[in-house]
Design a protein around this motif. Structure first.
Motif, PDB file in Angstrom:
ATOM      1  N   TRP A 334       1.089  -1.273  -0.088  1.00  0.00           N
ATOM      2  CA  TRP A 334      -0.021   0.108   0.106  1.00  0.00           C
ATOM      3  C   TRP A 334       0.939   1.126  -0.093  1.00  0.00           C
ATOM      4  O   TRP A 334       1.058   1.823   0.980  1.00  0.00           O
ATOM      5  N   PRO A 335       1.500   1.545  -1.084  1.00  0.00           N
ATOM      6  CA  PRO A 335       2.421   2.427  -1.330  1.00  0.00           C
ATOM      7  C   PRO A 335       2.167   3.847  -0.806  1.00  0.00           C
ATOM      8  O   PRO A 335       3.105   4.486   0.053  1.00  0.00           O
ATOM      9  N   ASN A 336       1.105   4.408  -0.992  1.00  0.00           N
ATOM     10  CA  ASN A 336       0.528   5.601  -0.523  1.00  0.00           C
ATOM     11  C   ASN A 336       0.350   5.854   0.831  1.00  0.00           C
ATOM     12  O   ASN A 336       0.930   6.826   1.518  1.00  0.00           O
ATOM     13  N   ALA A 337      -0.208   4.447   1.581  1.00  0.00           N
ATOM     14  CA  ALA A 337      -0.339   4.733   3.005  1.00  0.00           C
ATOM     15  C   ALA A 337       0.792   4.564   3.411  1.00  0.00           C
ATOM     16  O   ALA A 337       0.956   5.155   4.547  1.00  0.00           O
ATOM     17  N   GLU A 338       1.732   3.852   3.063  1.00  0.00           N
ATOM     18  CA  GLU A 338       2.811   3.594   3.685  1.00  0.00           C
ATOM     19  C   GLU A 338       3.669   4.917   3.567  1.00  0.00           C
ATOM     20  O   GLU A 338       4.423   5.372   4.619  1.00  0.00           O
ATOM     21  N   ARG A 339       3.631   5.654   2.589  1.00  0.00           N
ATOM     22  CA  ARG A 339       4.254   7.044   2.478  1.00  0.00           C
ATOM     23  C   ARG A 339       3.848   7.904   3.417  1.00  0.00           C
ATOM     24  O   ARG A 339       4.478   8.717   4.361  1.00  0.00           O
ATOM     25  N   ALA A 340       2.584   8.041   3.527  1.00  0.00           N
ATOM     26  CA  ALA A 340       1.851   8.665   4.595  1.00  0.00           C
ATOM     27  C   ALA A 340       2.244   8.486   5.951  1.00  0.00           C
ATOM     28  O   ALA A 340       2.402   9.163   7.118  1.00  0.00           O
ATOM     29  N   ALA A 341       2.276   7.232   6.375  1.00  0.00           N
ATOM     30  CA  ALA A 341       2.695   6.683   7.645  1.00  0.00           C
ATOM     31  C   ALA A 341       4.234   7.392   8.090  1.00  0.00           C
ATOM     32  O   ALA A 341       4.640   7.609   9.047  1.00  0.00           O
ATOM     33  N   ARG A 342       5.168   7.518   6.944  1.00  0.00           N
ATOM     34  CA  ARG A 342       6.435   7.833   7.102  1.00  0.00           C
ATOM     35  C   ARG A 342       6.575   9.423   7.192  1.00  0.00           C
ATOM     36  O   ARG A 342       7.375  10.035   7.639  1.00  0.00           O
ATOM     37  N   GLN A 343       5.739  10.235   6.555  1.00  0.00           N
ATOM     38  CA  GLN A 343       5.782  11.386   6.290  1.00  0.00           C
ATOM     39  C   GLN A 343       4.826  12.312   6.746  1.00  0.00           C
ATOM     40  O   GLN A 343       5.160  13.777   6.965  1.00  0.00           O
ATOM     41  N   SER A 344       3.711  12.028   7.365  1.00  0.00           N
ATOM     42  CA  SER A 344       2.659  12.818   7.970  1.00  0.00           C
ATOM     43  C   SER A 344       3.128  13.324   9.163  1.00  0.00           C
ATOM     44  O   SER A 344       3.383  12.777  10.245  1.00  0.00           O
ATOM     45  N   LEU A 345       2.879  14.752   9.399  1.00  0.00           N
ATOM     46  CA  LEU A 345       3.268  15.478  10.763  1.00  0.00           C
ATOM     47  C   LEU A 345       2.022  16.447  10.856  1.00  0.00           C
ATOM     48  O   LEU A 345       1.783  17.261   9.901  1.00  0.00           O
ATOM     49  N   ALA A 346       1.296  16.573  11.896  1.00  0.00           N
ATOM     50  CA  ALA A 346       0.289  17.448  12.170  1.00  0.00           C
ATOM     51  C   ALA A 346       0.816  18.409  13.062  1.00  0.00           C
ATOM     52  O   ALA A 346       1.521  18.493  13.998  1.00  0.00           O
ATOM     53  N   ILE A 347       0.277  19.841  12.679  1.00  0.00           N
ATOM     54  CA  ILE A 347       0.608  21.204  13.484  1.00  0.00           C
ATOM     55  C   ILE A 347      -0.424  21.538  14.064  1.00  0.00           C
ATOM     56  O   ILE A 347      -1.462  21.213  13.813  1.00  0.00           O
ATOM     57  N   PRO A 348      -0.261  22.535  15.076  1.00  0.00           N
ATOM     58  CA  PRO A 348      -1.516  23.101  15.720  1.00  0.00           C
ATOM     59  C   PRO A 348      -2.440  23.930  14.816  1.00  0.00           C
ATOM     60  O   PRO A 348      -2.052  24.567  13.937  1.00  0.00           O
ATOM     61  N   VAL A 349      -3.649  23.342  15.101  1.00  0.00           N
ATOM     62  CA  VAL A 349      -4.963  24.211  14.252  1.00  0.00           C
ATOM     63  C   VAL A 349      -5.964  24.578  14.989  1.00  0.00           C
ATOM     64  O   VAL A 349      -7.189  24.836  14.587  1.00  0.00           O
ATOM     65  N   TYR A 350      -6.124  24.414  16.184  1.00  0.00           N
ATOM     66  CA  TYR A 350      -7.189  24.715  17.248  1.00  0.00           C
ATOM     67  C   TYR A 350      -7.601  26.217  17.339  1.00  0.00           C
ATOM     68  O   TYR A 350      -6.989  26.954  17.130  1.00  0.00           O
ATOM     69  N   PRO A 351      -8.958  26.430  17.461  1.00  0.00           N
ATOM     70  CA  PRO A 351      -9.500  27.653  17.080  1.00  0.00           C
ATOM     71  C   PRO A 351      -8.955  28.843  17.854  1.00  0.00           C
ATOM     72  O   PRO A 351      -9.075  29.942  17.495  1.00  0.00           O
ATOM     73  N   HIS A 352      -8.493  28.746  19.065  1.00  0.00           N
ATOM     74  CA  HIS A 352      -8.165  29.733  19.918  1.00  0.00           C
ATOM     75  C   HIS A 352      -6.664  29.949  20.097  1.00  0.00           C
ATOM     76  O   HIS A 352      -6.091  30.529  20.814  1.00  0.00           O
ATOM     77  N   LEU A 353      -5.986  29.705  18.733  1.00  0.00           N
ATOM     78  CA  LEU A 353      -4.513  30.011  18.407  1.00  0.00           C
ATOM     79  C   LEU A 353      -4.926  31.352  18.358  1.00  0.00           C
ATOM     80  O   LEU A 353      -5.560  31.989  17.441  1.00  0.00           O
ATOM     81  N   THR A 354      -3.784  32.279  18.603  1.00  0.00           N
ATOM     82  CA  THR A 354      -3.790  33.647  18.294  1.00  0.00           C
ATOM     83  C   THR A 354      -3.115  33.851  16.951  1.00  0.00           C
ATOM     84  O   THR A 354      -2.486  32.821  16.335  1.00  0.00           O
ATOM     85  N   ASP A 355      -3.309  34.985  16.230  1.00  0.00           N
ATOM     86  CA  ASP A 355      -2.653  35.075  14.935  1.00  0.00           C
ATOM     87  C   ASP A 355      -1.267  35.026  15.068  1.00  0.00           C
ATOM     88  O   ASP A 355      -0.473  34.430  14.135  1.00  0.00           O
ATOM     89  N   ALA A 356      -0.868  35.511  16.189  1.00  0.00           N
ATOM     90  CA  ALA A 356       0.795  35.849  16.303  1.00  0.00           C
ATOM     91  C   ALA A 356       1.333  34.169  16.463  1.00  0.00           C
ATOM     92  O   ALA A 356       2.188  33.674  15.769  1.00  0.00           O
ATOM     93  N   GLN A 357       0.616  33.324  17.289  1.00  0.00           N
ATOM     94  CA  GLN A 357       0.870  31.803  17.278  1.00  0.00           C
ATOM     95  C   GLN A 357       0.984  31.176  16.088  1.00  0.00           C
ATOM     96  O   GLN A 357       1.851  30.425  15.753  1.00  0.00           O
ATOM     97  N   VAL A 358      -0.138  31.596  15.016  1.00  0.00           N
ATOM     98  CA  VAL A 358      -0.247  30.977  14.026  1.00  0.00           C
ATOM     99  C   VAL A 358       1.044  31.236  13.054  1.00  0.00           C
ATOM    100  O   VAL A 358       1.586  30.651  12.094  1.00  0.00           O
ATOM    101  N   GLU A 359       1.298  32.571  12.876  1.00  0.00           N
ATOM    102  CA  GLU A 359       2.424  33.129  12.347  1.00  0.00           C
ATOM    103  C   GLU A 359       3.765  32.387  12.677  1.00  0.00           C
ATOM    104  O   GLU A 359       4.473  32.136  11.632  1.00  0.00           O
ATOM    105  N   SER A 360       3.776  32.337  14.084  1.00  0.00           N
ATOM    106  CA  SER A 360       4.952  31.725  14.359  1.00  0.00           C
ATOM    107  C   SER A 360       5.319  30.035  13.940  1.00  0.00           C
ATOM    108  O   SER A 360       6.201  29.761  13.667  1.00  0.00           O
ATOM    109  N   VAL A 361       4.111  29.390  14.031  1.00  0.00           N
ATOM    110  CA  VAL A 361       4.089  28.140  13.517  1.00  0.00           C
ATOM    111  C   VAL A 361       4.418  27.900  12.024  1.00  0.00           C
ATOM    112  O   VAL A 361       5.392  27.265  11.618  1.00  0.00           O
TER     113      VAL A 361
END
Length: 376
Positions: A334-361
């Protein structure tokens, strides 16, 4: 440090939570599960979605199990599921004695590939179970066509996608049934476990409603019509979610705003080995914003060094998990699933992040891409 899972997720709702705990605990009816608050919560969701029935239950995982039970899935049956995603996609099927058949995913959207799913259909296939992933809904129009063409049931795992809309149709309403999860980090998360089944089929709704409460029909207590589960909904959570429902659209809009900013900043980074999810708003959900990074672990360390927490979801494709490997045909990949497992990284996206925090990320991700040469 900008946390990935915010420790103050319900800080603004502190008084609300205390109020509903007191309200339920001191209610003269002393009904703590499946009471009038749960019924009201179900009715609000049903009206908002235009569904025939909504059945609140104990979790998103048991929601999947209850629907499969109501569809009489069991030994000898096959259910086509994505090869990349959360464990319940496979273990709910196996728990009923059926077989999960793993379909590869689209390399960009990370959701189940309809062509790959179609190639796996056999005379034993009973259910298609696509799942929305991170910030993208599955291709539900094509999944609906496949299900109709081959006479299959369509179970839409929309656990992460409440509030998302594809072609004007809400997530959870494309299949014979859809499921939501209300665990705290989801788009409509609460302070505990919970889930719901959405269905256009009143009979399926009645069956699920019975199965969630040990096979009782809600009228005759201690009369068990079917073998069921304990997957009942908590009245405190129902009261809390009712009060927070009017703010859901605002919170989702903020998530979408953050995601759009990220995507604009990250789209030029593909040549440096960092790829964001596809742009746009149709069929998008913003439970998690996940990048594909060729140097994923290095990016994670870089972000931590710059004060940004991140999270790796699903570091193994489901067919490679020890619990499910016996269902994986020998030699299949399952090459695409295997690639996603190696490469996927989640970053913060919750709604009460400030604009400054989003820019820092975003600045931290872009700084890494500028320094890192891609792996080819």
């Amino acid at each position: 440090m900008i946390p990935f899972f915010p420790p103050d997720l319900f800080e603004e709702d502190r008084e609300l939570l205390l109020d509903v705990v007191h309200e339920v605990a001191t209610d003269p009816t002393q009904k703590f599960i499946l009471g009038e608050r749960t019924a009201r919560f179900e009715d609000l969701l049903k009206a908002g979605l235009g569904a025939a029935d909504v059945v609140a239950c104990g979790s998103g995982t048991t929601a999947l199990t209850l629907v499969l039970m109501a569809m009489d899935i069991g030994p000898g049956d096959e259910v086509v599921v994505p090869a990349y995603g959360c464990a319940p996609l496979a273990n709910t099927v196996l728990g009923l004695g059926a077989v999960p058949v793993f379909a590869d995913i689209d390399p960009v959207t990370l959701v189940m590939d309809p062509d790959g799913a179609e190639a796996l259909l056999t005379g034993r296939t009973r259910v298609l179970m696509p799942a929305h992933m991170f910030s993208v809904m599955a291709d539900m129009p094509r999944m609906r066509v496949l299900a109709d063409r081959y006479g299959l049931r369509l179970l839409e795992d929309s656990a992460v996608a409440q509030g998302a809309v594809l072609d004007g149709r809400p997530a959870g309403t494309w299949g014979d049934a859809g499921v939501y999860s209300f665990v705290q980090v989801k788009s409509f998360g609460g302070p505990g476990e919970g889930g719901a089944i959405v269905t256009p089929n009143p009979e399926l709704g009645r069956t699920v409603r019975m199965l969630r409460n040990h096979g009782q029909d809600g009228v005759h207590r201690f009369r068990h019509h079917r073998i069921g589960l304990n997957s009942r909904f908590d009245e405190v959570l129902a009261a809390f979610q009712i009060r927070r429902l009017p703010g859901l659209a605002r919170r989702i809009a903020r998530r979408a705003e953050i995601a759009a900013y990220y995507t604009e900043r990250f789209t030029p980074l593909a040549e440096q080995g960092v790829t964001p999810p596809p742009p746009g708003t149709n069929g998008r959900c913003y439970y998690v914003y996940s990048l594909l990074a060729e140097r994923r672990d290095e990016l994670k360390r870089h972000l931590a060094a710059h004060g940004v927490d991140s999270h790796v979801y699903y570091p193994l494709a489901l067919p490679h998990q020890p619990a499910f490997a016996h269902c994986a045909p020998e030699g299949r990949r399952w090459p695409n699933a295997e690639r996603a497992a190696r490469q996927s990284l989640a970053i913060p996206v919750y709604p009460h992040l400030t604009d400054a925090q989003v820019e820092s990320v975003a600045d931290a991700v872009c700084a890494f891409a500028a320094l890192a040469a891609p792996v080819r």
